[in-house]
Design an enzyme around this catalytic site. Structure first.
Site: not given
Ligand SMILES: [Zn+2]
Length: 274
Positions: A8, A115
């Protein structure tokens, strides 16, 4: 020995804002270069630790961030979107997983871009009654395939959360969050050095004592609270959902794999309205 890497962007050192991650901007070009170098450090450590195969899954946004020509030559790359298993596409069949550049779950204080799967849609996400971050749910899908997670990198809160659910996991804290969009970042050269060392150490630990796959009890109940009622209105069109209140619904599945696929569908539906 096959190592799987889900990569990520938010947890990479130097990343502090969504603005840096917008495609076709000068900042984005720099961001993916930083991401690539942390991923390559993990690949290098895995290869030094004895990996014969390394598969990297680009797991951020539209999932075609990593420039393949810069990727470590010993790794293959899953690039692109849509993938049925999203951030953990390709994990099945691996011996050990690494999560690189991860971020903390929605609602985490002092953590960059906190998130859970969708910043615009998800207010809260729980599995079997416990809040689940992306680290947790992705580790559970890996666990379903018998693949343990040996290394997690990201900001301090991300690695704190990982250690709670994945006992014995090796971690690298890339930065310490001050607020959602500010952090004290470690120098990338130091971060990459530690990622390479920890990746190699994870393979040694895997061979000597092993890691426990992260398993969730079955059947699995997922509860999602959306940001707006309209998102729940469209999400509940998916058969098998049960609406609990204005913004919340639950979905029950026979295992985490079924629930994970339902989650992808629910997020597509939720993104269609605001
Ligand atoms: Zn991400």
């Amino acid at each position: 020995m096959k190592v799987y890497i889900s990569a990520d962007l938010e947890g990479i050192s130097g990343m502090v804002s969504w603005d840096q991650m917008k495609e076709d901007t000068p900042e984005y070009t720099k961001a993916v270069e930083l991401m690539l170098k942390e991923v390559n450090a993990a690949v290098e450590g895995a290869v030094k630790g004895g990996a014969s195969e390394v598969l990297v899954n680009d797991s951020h946004g539209y999932m075609r961030n990593l420039p393949i020509e810069g990727l470590h030559p010993k790794a293959n790359l899953i690039s692109g979107f849509i993938k049925p298993l999203s951030m953990v596409q390709g994990a099945e069949g691996a011996d050990l997983a690494f999560f690189i550049g991860y971020h903390a779950g929605v609602g985490t204080r002092a953590s960059i871009c906190d998130h859970s799967y969708s910043s615009g849609s998800v207010f809260r996400l729980s599995i079997n009654g416990k809040d689940f971050s992306e680290t947790a749910i992705n580790a559970a899908v890996c666990g379903h395939f018998g693949v343990p997670v040996g290394l997690v990198t990201g900001d301090q809160e991300t690695v704190n959360q990982a250690r709670v659910i994945l006992p014995g996991v090796l971690t690298v804290a890339t930065k310490v969050g001050i607020t959602r969009f500010a952090a004290s970042c470690r120098h990338p050269l130091e971060v990459r050095k530690e990622i390479e060392e920890k990746a190699q150490a994870a393979l040694i630990k895997f061979k000597e004592e092993g890691f426990q796959p992260f398993l969730v009890e079955t059947p699995v109940t997922m509860e999602i609270t959306f940001m707006q009622t309209a998102k729940a209105d469209v999400a509940e069109l998916l058969p098998g959902t049960e609406r609990l209140d204005g913004r919340t619904l639950i979905y029950r599945g026979k295992d985490i794999l079924e629930v994970y696929r339902a989650l992808q569908a629910l997020l597509f539906l939720a993104r269609s309205v605001s």
